[in-house]
Design a protein around this motif. Structure first.
Motif, mmCIF file in Angstrom:
data_model
loop_
_atom_site.group_PDB
_atom_site.id
_atom_site.type_symbol
_atom_site.label_atom_id
_atom_site.label_comp_id
_atom_site.label_asym_id
_atom_site.label_seq_id
_atom_site.Cartn_x
_atom_site.Cartn_y
_atom_site.Cartn_z
ATOM 1 N N GLY A 1 6.883 25.489 21.744
ATOM 2 C CA GLY A 1 8.149 24.932 22.218
ATOM 3 C C GLY A 1 8.229 23.444 21.939
ATOM 4 O O GLY A 1 7.208 22.764 21.747
ATOM 5 N N PHE A 2 9.444 22.955 21.922
ATOM 6 C CA PHE A 2 9.715 21.541 21.685
ATOM 7 C C PHE A 2 10.545 21.017 22.850
ATOM 8 O O PHE A 2 11.439 21.717 23.343
ATOM 9 N N GLN A 3 10.254 19.797 23.280
ATOM 10 C CA GLN A 3 10.951 19.243 24.438
ATOM 11 C C GLN A 3 11.456 17.836 24.156
ATOM 12 O O GLN A 3 10.825 17.063 23.438
ATOM 13 N N TYR A 4 12.608 17.543 24.753
ATOM 14 C CA TYR A 4 13.270 16.254 24.579
ATOM 15 C C TYR A 4 13.786 15.788 25.933
ATOM 16 O O TYR A 4 13.793 16.533 26.921
ATOM 17 N N ALA A 5 14.241 14.548 25.975
ATOM 18 C CA ALA A 5 14.890 14.022 27.183
ATOM 19 C C ALA A 5 16.356 13.741 26.874
ATOM 20 O O ALA A 5 17.233 14.538 27.163
ATOM 21 N N THR A 6 16.629 12.597 26.214
ATOM 22 C CA THR A 6 18.000 12.307 25.755
ATOM 23 C C THR A 6 18.129 12.455 24.247
ATOM 24 O O THR A 6 19.245 12.446 23.722
ATOM 25 N N ASN A 7 17.015 12.589 23.531
ATOM 26 C CA ASN A 7 16.984 12.546 22.067
ATOM 27 C C ASN A 7 16.964 13.942 21.456
ATOM 28 O O ASN A 7 16.103 14.268 20.638
ATOM 29 N N ARG A 8 17.922 14.775 21.849
ATOM 30 C CA ARG A 8 17.921 16.163 21.386
ATOM 31 C C ARG A 8 17.996 16.257 19.859
ATOM 32 O O ARG A 8 17.276 17.065 19.254
ATOM 33 N N ALA A 9 18.847 15.480 19.228
ATOM 34 C CA ALA A 9 19.019 15.590 17.771
ATOM 35 C C ALA A 9 17.706 15.311 17.048
ATOM 36 O O ALA A 9 17.357 16.008 16.087
ATOM 37 N N GLU A 10 16.973 14.294 17.498
ATOM 38 C CA GLU A 10 15.699 13.957 16.862
ATOM 39 C C GLU A 10 14.707 15.114 16.978
ATOM 40 O O GLU A 10 14.036 15.473 16.003
ATOM 41 N N VAL A 11 14.614 15.702 18.164
ATOM 42 C CA VAL A 11 13.650 16.778 18.374
ATOM 43 C C VAL A 11 14.093 18.052 17.666
ATOM 44 O O VAL A 11 13.264 18.806 17.141
ATOM 45 N N GLU A 12 15.402 18.300 17.609
ATOM 46 C CA GLU A 12 15.892 19.447 16.840
ATOM 47 C C GLU A 12 15.521 19.308 15.368
ATOM 48 O O GLU A 12 15.142 20.305 14.734
ATOM 49 N N LEU B 1 6.659 22.648 29.517
ATOM 50 C CA LEU B 1 6.421 24.008 29.041
ATOM 51 C C LEU B 1 4.953 24.396 29.075
ATOM 52 O O LEU B 1 4.607 25.565 28.922
ATOM 53 N N GLY B 2 4.072 23.414 29.288
ATOM 54 C CA GLY B 2 2.676 23.736 29.526
ATOM 55 C C GLY B 2 2.501 24.522 30.819
ATOM 56 O O GLY B 2 1.526 25.258 30.983
ATOM 57 N N ILE C 1 11.415 11.216 24.160
ATOM 58 C CA ILE C 1 10.110 11.856 24.031
ATOM 59 C C ILE C 1 10.213 12.988 23.016
ATOM 60 O O ILE C 1 11.198 13.728 23.002
ATOM 61 N N VAL C 2 9.218 13.091 22.174
ATOM 62 C CA VAL C 2 9.074 14.253 21.300
ATOM 63 C C VAL C 2 7.870 15.025 21.829
ATOM 64 O O VAL C 2 6.730 14.571 21.715
ATOM 65 N N GLY C 3 8.157 16.155 22.454
ATOM 66 C CA GLY C 3 7.096 16.955 23.047
ATOM 67 C C GLY C 3 6.891 18.252 22.301
ATOM 68 O O GLY C 3 7.862 18.898 21.893
ATOM 69 N N VAL C 4 5.653 18.641 22.115
ATOM 70 C CA VAL C 4 5.311 19.917 21.480
ATOM 71 C C VAL C 4 4.296 20.627 22.374
ATOM 72 O O VAL C 4 3.299 20.036 22.773
ATOM 73 N N ILE C 5 4.583 21.876 22.676
ATOM 74 C CA ILE C 5 3.714 22.673 23.531
ATOM 75 C C ILE C 5 3.329 23.925 22.764
ATOM 76 O O ILE C 5 4.201 24.668 22.303
ATOM 77 N N ILE C 6 2.028 24.162 22.628
ATOM 78 C CA ILE C 6 1.524 25.257 21.814
ATOM 79 C C ILE C 6 0.543 26.106 22.623
ATOM 80 O O ILE C 6 -0.419 25.577 23.167
ATOM 81 N N ASP D 1 7.402 25.865 39.771
ATOM 82 C CA ASP D 1 8.098 24.675 40.256
ATOM 83 C C ASP D 1 8.973 24.111 39.142
ATOM 84 O O ASP D 1 8.895 24.538 37.985
ATOM 85 N N SER D 2 9.798 23.154 39.492
ATOM 86 C CA SER D 2 10.818 22.684 38.547
ATOM 87 C C SER D 2 10.251 21.915 37.372
ATOM 88 O O SER D 2 10.943 21.719 36.371
ATOM 89 N N THR D 3 8.984 21.490 37.432
ATOM 90 C CA THR D 3 8.414 20.792 36.276
ATOM 91 C C THR D 3 8.128 21.730 35.112
ATOM 92 O O THR D 3 7.794 21.274 34.024
ATOM 93 N N ALA D 4 8.256 23.049 35.324
ATOM 94 C CA ALA D 4 8.043 24.001 34.230
ATOM 95 C C ALA D 4 9.113 23.875 33.154
ATOM 96 O O ALA D 4 8.900 24.299 32.014
ATOM 97 N N CYS D 5 10.274 23.306 33.520
ATOM 98 C CA CYS D 5 11.344 23.057 32.546
ATOM 99 C C CYS D 5 11.637 24.305 31.719
ATOM 100 O O CYS D 5 11.692 24.263 30.480
ATOM 101 N N LEU D 6 11.849 25.423 32.408
ATOM 102 C CA LEU D 6 12.136 26.686 31.730
ATOM 103 C C LEU D 6 13.463 26.607 30.984
ATOM 104 O O LEU D 6 14.339 25.807 31.335
ATOM 105 N N PRO D 7 13.651 27.445 29.954
ATOM 106 C CA PRO D 7 14.948 27.466 29.263
ATOM 107 C C PRO D 7 16.075 27.737 30.255
ATOM 108 O O PRO D 7 15.906 28.451 31.246
#
Length: 282
Positions: free
Chosen positions: A229-240, A122-123, A271-276, A8-14
């Protein structure tokens, strides 16, 4: 015969991954001020977040059973002897898996196997990617399902939110807790435990929260990491920046994806998201 992967779309695949690998993505729906859009189809991520930040009231709903039945039917009509592994957001966060079950039952088929990831973002995405890899390597259905379910249990999601108000609006946390966090300037590190949101730590500042999040990552790396993996919403630069710091410490491959509107309606724009996903223990 083949094994086909549905999520489903919540997987937020690349971006482009589903199209490249033939993954069927069934969209949830996100609402803005009462108007619903199919996640990833009817509204772009940037437009959604622009309107969310501007004050639009957001919500979401799962796909209907008919949508899942239609997706499964389309696959099985083309490959009647094929099998489907359908991998979804935690059943304790969304009714999506139940809708998938009902949709499967409408077809009265034994060719659809469902997997509850107990996670989101990404979980859910990493188990989907693992299923694609196994199916592509010719693994039998039982092995694909077993390894994907095992990976779900080894997959850990951590996230730090700039504000808890969107979580509170979505009913994920109480208003009193949101007010207390705001007053005390707490930036909790959140996770999913048995499919529901829980708190890992309660640092007082964002800087400390990210330092402690880095320490959590380091402990997982010591055990061995299969995916990160790392996930962001609008704050891409911060998460990068956070991702680059990880790479400089460990020199391991990782991916970066944006949270889509449905997950973003709960997390908010920052959001700063980390999925391991840890490696299987020897």
């Amino acid at each position: 015969m083949a094994i086909h992967i549905v999520t489903d779309s919540t997987a937020c695949l690349p971006q482009g991954y589903a199209e490249e690998h033939g993954v069927t993505v069934v969209p949830l729906r996100v609402s803005l001020d009462g108007v619903y859009f199919r996640d990833g189809i009817d509204i772009t991520n940037d437009e959604f977040y622009r309107r969310l930040v501007a004050g639009a009231k957001a919500g979401s709903t799962q796909p209907s059973p008919d949508e899942f039945a239609s997706a499964y039917r389309a696959i099985l009509d083309k490959d009647p002897e094929g099998d489907i592994v359908s991998i979804h957001i935690s059943s304790r966060l969304s009714g999506t898996l139940n809708a998938a079950l009902t949709g499967r039952n409408q077809l009265d088929t034994v060719h659809v196997r469902l997997v509850d990831t107990w996670n989101a973002g990404l979980g859910t995405g990493f188990p989907t990617i693992r299923a694609v890899e196994l199916a592509g390597a010719g693994a039998p259905l039982g092995q694909v399902v077993a390894e994907v379910e095992a990976l779900c249990l080894r997959t850990h999601v951590y996230f730090v939110l700039d504000s808890l108000k969107y979580f509170e609006r979505g009913g994920r946390i109480g208003k009193a807790a949101t007010i207390a966090a705001s007053i005390l300037k707490i930036k909790p590190i959140l996770t999913f435990i048995e499919g529901v949101t829980d708190v890992v730590d309660r640092p007082r500042t964002k800087k400390v929260a990210l330092e402690r999040l880095s320490a959590i990552i380091d402990k997982h790396v010591q055990k061995g990491v299969e995916y990160i993996g790392f996930q962001y919403a609008t704050n891409r630069a911060e998460v990068e920046d956070f991702q680059r710091e990880f790479t400089s410490r460990h020199n391991l491959p990782s991916i970066l994806t944006q949270l889509g509107p449905v997950v973003g309606s709960q997390s908010g724009p920052d959001i700063v998201g980390v999925i391991i996903s840890e490696k299987k223990s020897q």
